[in-house]
Design a protein around this motif. Sequence first.
Motif, short mmCIF file in Angstrom:
data_model
loop_
_atom_site.label_atom_id
_atom_site.label_comp_id
_atom_site.label_asym_id
_atom_site.label_seq_id
_atom_site.Cartn_x
_atom_site.Cartn_y
_atom_site.Cartn_z
N GLY A 283 6.09 49.70 42.28
CA GLY A 283 5.50 48.47 42.70
C GLY A 283 6.82 47.40 42.82
O GLY A 283 6.88 46.53 43.60
N ASP A 284 7.52 47.46 41.79
CA ASP A 284 8.80 46.81 41.90
C ASP A 284 9.80 47.01 43.26
O ASP A 284 10.35 46.19 43.66
N GLU A 285 9.81 48.29 43.23
CA GLU A 285 10.63 49.02 44.60
C GLU A 285 10.13 48.20 45.87
O GLU A 285 10.98 47.95 46.31
N HIS A 286 9.23 48.69 46.33
CA HIS A 286 8.72 48.22 47.65
C HIS A 286 7.21 48.32 47.58
O HIS A 286 6.46 49.43 47.41
N MET A 287 6.66 47.20 47.88
CA MET A 287 5.16 46.97 48.08
C MET A 287 4.67 47.15 49.68
O MET A 287 5.30 46.92 50.57
N LYS A 288 3.48 47.79 49.74
CA LYS A 288 2.97 48.14 50.94
C LYS A 288 2.29 46.67 51.62
O LYS A 288 1.49 46.33 50.86
N GLU A 289 2.40 46.51 52.74
CA GLU A 289 1.74 45.56 53.36
C GLU A 289 0.40 46.07 54.08
O GLU A 289 0.57 46.88 54.81
N GLY A 294 -1.58 41.78 56.05
CA GLY A 294 -0.36 41.60 55.73
C GLY A 294 -0.13 41.44 54.10
O GLY A 294 1.08 41.46 53.72
N GLU A 295 -1.35 41.41 53.48
CA GLU A 295 -1.16 41.34 51.73
C GLU A 295 -0.60 42.51 51.27
O GLU A 295 -0.71 43.68 51.75
N GLU A 328 -3.59 52.31 54.31
CA GLU A 328 -2.71 51.42 54.52
C GLU A 328 -3.31 50.21 54.73
O GLU A 328 -2.74 49.15 55.04
N LEU A 329 -4.68 50.10 54.62
CA LEU A 329 -5.37 48.74 54.24
C LEU A 329 -5.64 48.12 53.11
O LEU A 329 -6.01 49.10 52.33
N CYS A 330 -5.54 46.92 52.69
CA CYS A 330 -5.79 46.45 51.37
C CYS A 330 -7.38 46.62 51.43
O CYS A 330 -8.17 46.85 52.34
#
Lengths: 361, 187
Positions: A283-289, A294-295, A328-330
Motif C-alpha cells: 500500500g505504501d509502495e503503489h496504490m491502484k487508482e 480514480g480513487e 481494477e474498479l473500487c
Amino acid sequence: MQSTISATKRPERSINNAFASQYAKSMFLSIVGLAILVFIGTRMFTHIDLNLYGYMVGTITFIGGFFYRFIAWGERPPTKIIIKKGLKLLFRKSTAKTAVNHLAIYDFIKKRGFYRWLQHVLIGWGCVLACLVTFPLVFSWMYFTMADNGYYTVVLMGMDLINIKADGIIAWFSYNALNISAIMVITGVSMALYRRMKNMQARAEQKFVYDFLPLYLLLFISVTGLLLTVQNVFLHGWMQPQMSLIHQFSVIVTLIYLPFGKLAHIPFRPMSVFARNYREHYGDEHMKECKVCGEKFVSVEQSNDVINVLDVNEMNFNMEKDGFNLAELCLPCRRKYRIARFSGSPTHQVKVKEANQNARG
Amino acid sequence: MVKKRLYLELENCIGCRSCLAACTQCGGHEQRNRNYVYDVNPLVNRQTMPLMCLHCVNPACARSCPAQAIQIHETGAVLSALVEKCIGCQNCTIACPYGIPKFDTEQNLMYKCDLCIDRTKDGIPPMCASVCPSNTLQWLTDEEIEAKQKQFNLDNGKWVTSMPYLEGETNVRVNLPGILQGVTKLF
Ligand code: SF4
Ligand code: SF4
C-alpha cells in the motif's frame, strides 16, 4: 525459486529427491529436530519421565497431522502468495506491534465484543500457560531436582536455571500454574458454551464436531487436570494413576483433533500478521487508482495478485468492451458497473456518490 | 423440502430499502446489512435496483481467500467469513466481480450476505425477500421461475438469468423482463 528450478533440472544430485514429497521432508525434519531437543534436554536420555510418554506420542501425531493440513493448505494459490510475500516482509518495523496486537492481546476481538474477547483471553492464555509448563516437562527440557537444603533447582535444557525455596512464592506459582490455567480455561469455555446456548443465532454454522467438540475437549482436559490436584491434596492421591491416564488420554485426543477442527486457527493465525504486512507494505509502495473514478482503493500488487489467482482458477473478469478488469474498479464503482450492466444505463459513469448503503445511517 | 432460490426482478424496486433494514435484523448479522440499493440513473429518474451477493456456483471470493474462511454451504449459499479463520487480507473484496463483501477494519473481519442461512437452510425465505413489498426479491422454486420465464418470454425472447449476462453461473436468479422488453410497469 531459483533453487527449486535447478533442483528439477539435476534430479540425481538434489536432497529434495530423497523424499516423496515436500510434506515427507518437512515431517522428517521436524521429528529429527524434536529428537535432538529431547536428546539435549534430557542430558542424553538420562532424564526421561516415562509417566509422560503418552504426551510424546500425542505430540508427534499432532505434528504429522499439522503438516498434512498445512501443506494441503499452503498449496492453494492465494495462500502461497501470502506465505511467500509475508515471509519476505517479516522484518518490517511494524511486525512486532502487529504480532502482539493480533496474537497476544487480540485487540480486534475486543472490537467484536468484550464478552468474546474476555472468553478468548481466558481460553487462549490458559492454554498457552498450560503448554508452557507441560511440554518442557514432557520432553524433559525442564525438570526439578531437590537438594537436602529445602531448595528446588529448576533445570532447563540441562542447565541449572534457578534455586527456589520449596515453600516460597515462585514455587507456589510453579506448582499451581496448571491449576490456574485450568481455572482460566474452564471459565472461558463456560462463557463460550453459555453464549452458544443462549444465543439462538447463527445455528447453521454451529456444527457439533466443529464448534462444540473443541470446547468439550478443553473442558475435559481442564477438569481431569484439576481433579488430579484435588485427589492429591484432599484424597491422598486416591485413584490418581487412573485419573492421570484419563487426563493424558484427553490431551492426546485434543492434539490429534487440533489440526483439523476449529482449533486449527491457532497454528494458522500468524498469517494475519503476514496479511497486515502485505497490505501495509505494498500500500505504501503503489496504490491502484480505480479505472472509473480514480480513487486509490488497494495496492497495485494486491490487485494484480488477485487477478492472477483468479486466472489460475480459470476466472477472468476482463471487461473487453470497457477496457478494464473488474479487480481494477473500487468497490462502489464495481457495484454501479453491475447495475449499469443490468439496466443498460451507464450508472458507473454518473458522477454522483453512491447513496447511503448502511441501514443504520 | 423443495429447493427454492432467491429470484430478483430488478426493475420492480421502488427504493424503499426495506431489504437493507431487514438484513440488519437477521440472526448472526449483528445489526449490519450486507446488501445494497442503487439509483440507476440518479440525475435523470428515480429507478432503483437492489444488489446483493448472487451466490456464485464457483465463487471468486472463496477461491481468492488464502485462509479458506469463506465456506460454501450444502444449499449452495456462500457463507460469510468464519470469524476465527479470516486473516483480514481483503482479497475477497477485490475478487468478487460485483463488489459485495464488506470489510470491517476495526474487527479485521470480512462480512457478507450468507443468504440468511439459518432461515434458508430450512426453506424459510431470507430476510430481504420476506419484507420486499414490490416483489423485487422473491423466494421461488425452479418451476415457478420457469413459469415466469414463459410468462415474460412472449415477444422478443430476452430473458436474463445468470448466464450469459453474469460473470458465471449463480444460485440466485436475476431478471428484468420489463426493461428488456420495453414494457413499462405500473408501480
Ligand atoms: S457474488 Fe461475490 S461475494 Fe457473492 S459468491 Fe459471488 S464472488 Fe462471492
Ligand atoms: S479478508 Fe478474510 S475472508 Fe476475505 S479473503 Fe482475506 S482472509 Fe479470506
